[in-house]
Structures are given as C-alpha cells and as structure tokens.
Design a protein around this motif. Sequence first.
Motif, PDB file in Angstrom:
ATOM      1  N   GLY A  17      40.860  -9.626 -97.724  1.00 56.38           N
ATOM      2  CA  GLY A  17      41.019 -10.172 -96.359  1.00 56.38           C
ATOM      3  C   GLY A  17      39.722 -10.665 -95.739  1.00 56.38           C
ATOM      4  N   GLY A  19      37.168  -9.034 -94.576  1.00 55.37           N
ATOM      5  CA  GLY A  19      35.949  -8.375 -95.062  1.00 55.37           C
ATOM      6  C   GLY A  19      35.418  -9.054 -96.319  1.00 55.37           C
ATOM      7  N   ASP A  37      35.284   0.355 -99.090  1.00 56.75           N
ATOM      8  CA  ASP A  37      36.717   0.382 -98.778  1.00 56.75           C
ATOM      9  C   ASP A  37      37.281   1.703 -99.279  1.00 56.75           C
ATOM     10  N   LEU A  39      40.232   1.205-101.027  1.00 58.90           N
ATOM     11  CA  LEU A  39      40.933   0.597-102.170  1.00 58.90           C
ATOM     12  C   LEU A  39      39.898   0.365-103.265  1.00 58.90           C
ATOM     13  N   ALA A  86      36.830  -2.746 -91.240  1.00 54.65           N
ATOM     14  CA  ALA A  86      38.010  -1.974 -91.696  1.00 54.65           C
ATOM     15  C   ALA A  86      38.942  -1.682 -90.528  1.00 54.65           C
ATOM     16  N   GLY A  87      40.232  -1.760 -90.797  1.00 57.01           N
ATOM     17  CA  GLY A  87      41.195  -1.449 -89.744  1.00 57.01           C
ATOM     18  C   GLY A  87      42.605  -1.417 -90.297  1.00 57.01           C
ATOM     19  N   ILE A 108      40.912   5.523 -87.740  1.00 59.16           N
ATOM     20  CA  ILE A 108      40.365   4.410 -88.535  1.00 59.16           C
ATOM     21  C   ILE A 108      39.749   3.342 -87.625  1.00 59.16           C
ATOM     22  N   THR A 136      34.874  -5.464 -85.368  1.00 58.75           N
ATOM     23  CA  THR A 136      36.082  -6.289 -85.358  1.00 58.75           C
ATOM     24  C   THR A 136      37.095  -5.687 -84.401  1.00 58.75           C
TER      25      THR A 136
HETATM   26  P1  NAD Z   1      43.413  -6.295 -94.435  1.00 62.43           P
HETATM   27  O1  NAD Z   1      44.491  -5.268 -94.354  1.00 62.43           O
HETATM   28  O2  NAD Z   1      43.496  -7.321 -95.501  1.00 62.43           O
HETATM   29  O3  NAD Z   1      41.985  -5.603 -94.534  1.00 62.43           O
HETATM   30  C1  NAD Z   1      41.685  -4.379 -93.941  1.00 62.43           C
HETATM   31  C2  NAD Z   1      40.850  -3.586 -94.916  1.00 62.43           C
HETATM   32  O4  NAD Z   1      40.520  -2.326 -94.298  1.00 62.43           O
HETATM   33  C3  NAD Z   1      41.626  -3.256 -96.216  1.00 62.43           C
HETATM   34  O5  NAD Z   1      40.864  -3.603 -97.349  1.00 62.43           O
HETATM   35  C4  NAD Z   1      41.869  -1.766 -96.101  1.00 62.43           C
HETATM   36  O6  NAD Z   1      41.939  -1.086 -97.349  1.00 62.43           O
HETATM   37  C5  NAD Z   1      40.652  -1.322 -95.279  1.00 62.43           C
HETATM   38  N1  NAD Z   1      40.858   0.010 -94.722  1.00 62.43           N
HETATM   39  C6  NAD Z   1      41.967   0.532 -94.162  1.00 62.43           C
HETATM   40  N2  NAD Z   1      41.779   1.826 -93.851  1.00 62.43           N
HETATM   41  C7  NAD Z   1      40.500   2.124 -94.200  1.00 62.43           C
HETATM   42  C8  NAD Z   1      39.698   3.306 -94.126  1.00 62.43           C
HETATM   43  N3  NAD Z   1      40.178   4.459 -93.641  1.00 62.43           N
HETATM   44  N4  NAD Z   1      38.415   3.237 -94.567  1.00 62.43           N
HETATM   45  C9  NAD Z   1      37.916   2.083 -95.084  1.00 62.43           C
HETATM   46  N5  NAD Z   1      38.624   0.955 -95.204  1.00 62.43           N
HETATM   47  C10 NAD Z   1      39.899   0.977 -94.762  1.00 62.43           C
HETATM   48  O7  NAD Z   1      43.402  -6.986 -92.997  1.00 62.43           O
HETATM   49  P2  NAD Z   1      42.392  -8.000 -92.278  1.00 62.43           P
HETATM   50  O8  NAD Z   1      43.214  -8.959 -91.528  1.00 62.43           O
HETATM   51  O9  NAD Z   1      41.360  -8.502 -93.221  1.00 62.43           O
HETATM   52  O10 NAD Z   1      41.735  -7.007 -91.195  1.00 62.43           O
HETATM   53  C11 NAD Z   1      40.345  -6.920 -90.953  1.00 62.43           C
HETATM   54  C12 NAD Z   1      40.104  -6.528 -89.514  1.00 62.43           C
HETATM   55  O11 NAD Z   1      40.564  -7.569 -88.642  1.00 62.43           O
HETATM   56  C13 NAD Z   1      40.833  -5.269 -89.043  1.00 62.43           C
HETATM   57  O12 NAD Z   1      39.985  -4.499 -88.233  1.00 62.43           O
HETATM   58  C14 NAD Z   1      41.990  -5.816 -88.215  1.00 62.43           C
HETATM   59  O13 NAD Z   1      42.461  -4.896 -87.256  1.00 62.43           O
HETATM   60  C15 NAD Z   1      41.339  -7.024 -87.597  1.00 62.43           C
HETATM   61  N6  NAD Z   1      42.286  -8.051 -87.113  1.00 62.43           N
HETATM   62  C16 NAD Z   1      43.136  -8.674 -87.969  1.00 62.43           C
HETATM   63  C17 NAD Z   1      43.989  -9.664 -87.475  1.00 62.43           C
HETATM   64  C18 NAD Z   1      44.922 -10.426 -88.376  1.00 62.43           C
HETATM   65  O14 NAD Z   1      45.741 -11.207 -87.850  1.00 62.43           O
HETATM   66  N7  NAD Z   1      44.865 -10.276 -89.698  1.00 62.43           N
HETATM   67  C19 NAD Z   1      43.963  -9.987 -86.114  1.00 62.43           C
HETATM   68  C20 NAD Z   1      43.086  -9.318 -85.269  1.00 62.43           C
HETATM   69  C21 NAD Z   1      42.230  -8.354 -85.788  1.00 62.43           C
END
Ligand code: NAD
Length: 243
Positions: A17, A19, A37, A39, A86-87, A108, A136
């Motif tokens: 994603g 990251g 991560d 994963l 991460a989220g 988290i 983020t």
């Molecule tokens: P994603 O799910 O692809 O990536 C999130 C990553 O965080 C994953 O690789 C996951 O394994 C990791 N993660 C989860 N729990 C964890 C933990 N306890 N410790 C370490 N790593 C952990 O999603 P993304 O869209 O790439 O999200 C990245 C950030 O962007 C997040 O903070 C998310 O809340 C934020 N965000 C995303 C969106 C969207 O539309 N995708 C919108 C607003 C904000």
Amino acid sequence: MGELDGKVALVTGGARGQGAAEARLFGEQGAVVVISDVLDEEGERTAGSLGCDYLHLDVTSEAEWEEVVSNIVERHGRLDILMNNAGIFQPAQIVNTSTEMWNRTVAINQTGVFLGMRTAIKAMIAAGNGGSIINTSSIAGLEGGFGATAYTATKWAVTGMTKTVAKEVGKHDIRVNSIHPGVIVTDMIADMVTGKEDRMAAKQPLRRLGTPDDIAEMALFLASDRSSYCTGQAFTVDGGVHG
Ligand code: NAD
C-alpha cells in the motif's frame, strides 16, 4: 542528486500500500530506507524488490519500537525520517463497535503513532541532526467519518498529537506533520471500492480515486528540506473531497 541523500528513513506498515510506495520514493531520492510491518513475508518480499531492509515491528509494542530504532541507529548511525504509516480500518457505527475493536484500533492507529514519535524523537535528539516525522491521519481526522467511530477517533488523535508534538520538538529542528489521505485504492479499502471505482470516482472533484503514489509524493515533500518551514500542519491529499 536525490532529495533525501544522506538521510535514514523508517516506514511503518511498509509491506504494501501507501507505505511501500513511500519507501520506494524515499529510496529513489537517495535515502537509506528500512520498512517494518507485521506481515513479515510480504514485508521481506517488498524490501527485496525495493532493495531496502525489512524489520518486524508491531507498532503497538513499546519493546519492539525500542529494538527497531536501536537497530537502525546502530547500523546506520542515525534516524532522520519516521513515516508513521501503519494503520487499520474496521468500519462500524458506534452501536456496532465492540470494546475489543475500539481498543485494537486505538492501540494500532493512536498508541502506535505515540510510541513511534516518542522513540524516534529521543534518537533524533541524541543524534543532533534534527528530523522529520510524518504521521498518517485521514480526512477522517479532519471531519466526522460516518460509520467509523473508532477509526475517526484515532485519526483525530493523530491530528492533535502532531500539532502538539511539533510545538514541543521544534527547538531540536524536528518537524512533525500529518498527511490526510482521501480514498486511496489499497488493500485496506478493497471491499468498499472493488467494482465501484467509476461510480466513486465520478463523485470526486478530480474525477478519480487516489493512488499510493499520490500520498508518497506528499510524504517526500514533508520528509525533504523543501518543507523545512512547515511543522504542526495537516496536509490533505484527497482529490478535493474535504474542503
Ligand atoms: P494497507 O492496509 O495496505 O496498509 C497498512 C499496513 O499497516 C499493512 O501493511 C498492515 O500490515 C500494517 N499494519 C497493520 N497493523 C499493524 C501493526 N500492528 N504494526 C505494524 N504494521 C501494521 O492500507 P493503506 O491504505 O496503505 O494504509 C496506510 C495508512 O493510510 C493507514 O494509516 C490508513 O489508516 C491511512 N489511510 C488510508 C486511506 C485509504 O483510503 N486507503 C485513507 C485515509 C488514511
């Protein structure tokens, strides 16, 4: 010459994603990048393809944060950029939000960012080189996020912590800013988006959904000296939805 030559960066949740996109761009711009991560297989694979290091880090664990930051400082002598990415996102209105879901989301999305900032800032102050921390958040950290009570609470917490910590650490030339993505097509929201891309895009001012690269470009600006007079600020990257 890269914008991040000589800098060392840690990107949490970097296996995939946003990251992974941030890690790739930081590396292309000359930074030594470490992704972390939970994963591990995907993380190792991503790190292999980017040519960077992978370290396991569950952002809820104080001990793992200490270990990872010490490891980076031992190996590379410094940590300049912390990308708190991460989220998790588990949509639920308040009546359907279990206490377990609430606590996991807070652990988290909120405590993870707190622990990361605290650990990295101590290392940055000790090294004396300043630094840039990018947290983020989300547009759900700027307005009400219907149907995501726990998520919205944690993203507002990230917005608030960013502004507060920026005021505390500015004297060390450590900058702290937040990024507020809109709808970014990643695994996190695949269930909500798949098959509805065109309909969702039509409702956006820029008529498209966001990509991880859209966010990575803002992260690079905030990580680099181009944003050297910006701290405590919220940067929205959402195609014009919030406004
Ligand atoms: P994603 O799910 O692809 O990536 C999130 C990553 O965080 C994953 O690789 C996951 O394994 C990791 N993660 C989860 N729990 C964890 C933990 N306890 N410790 C370490 N790593 C952990 O999603 P993304 O869209 O790439 O999200 C990245 C950030 O962007 C997040 O903070 C998310 O809340 C934020 N965000 C995303 C969106 C969207 O539309 N995708 C919108 C607003 C904000």
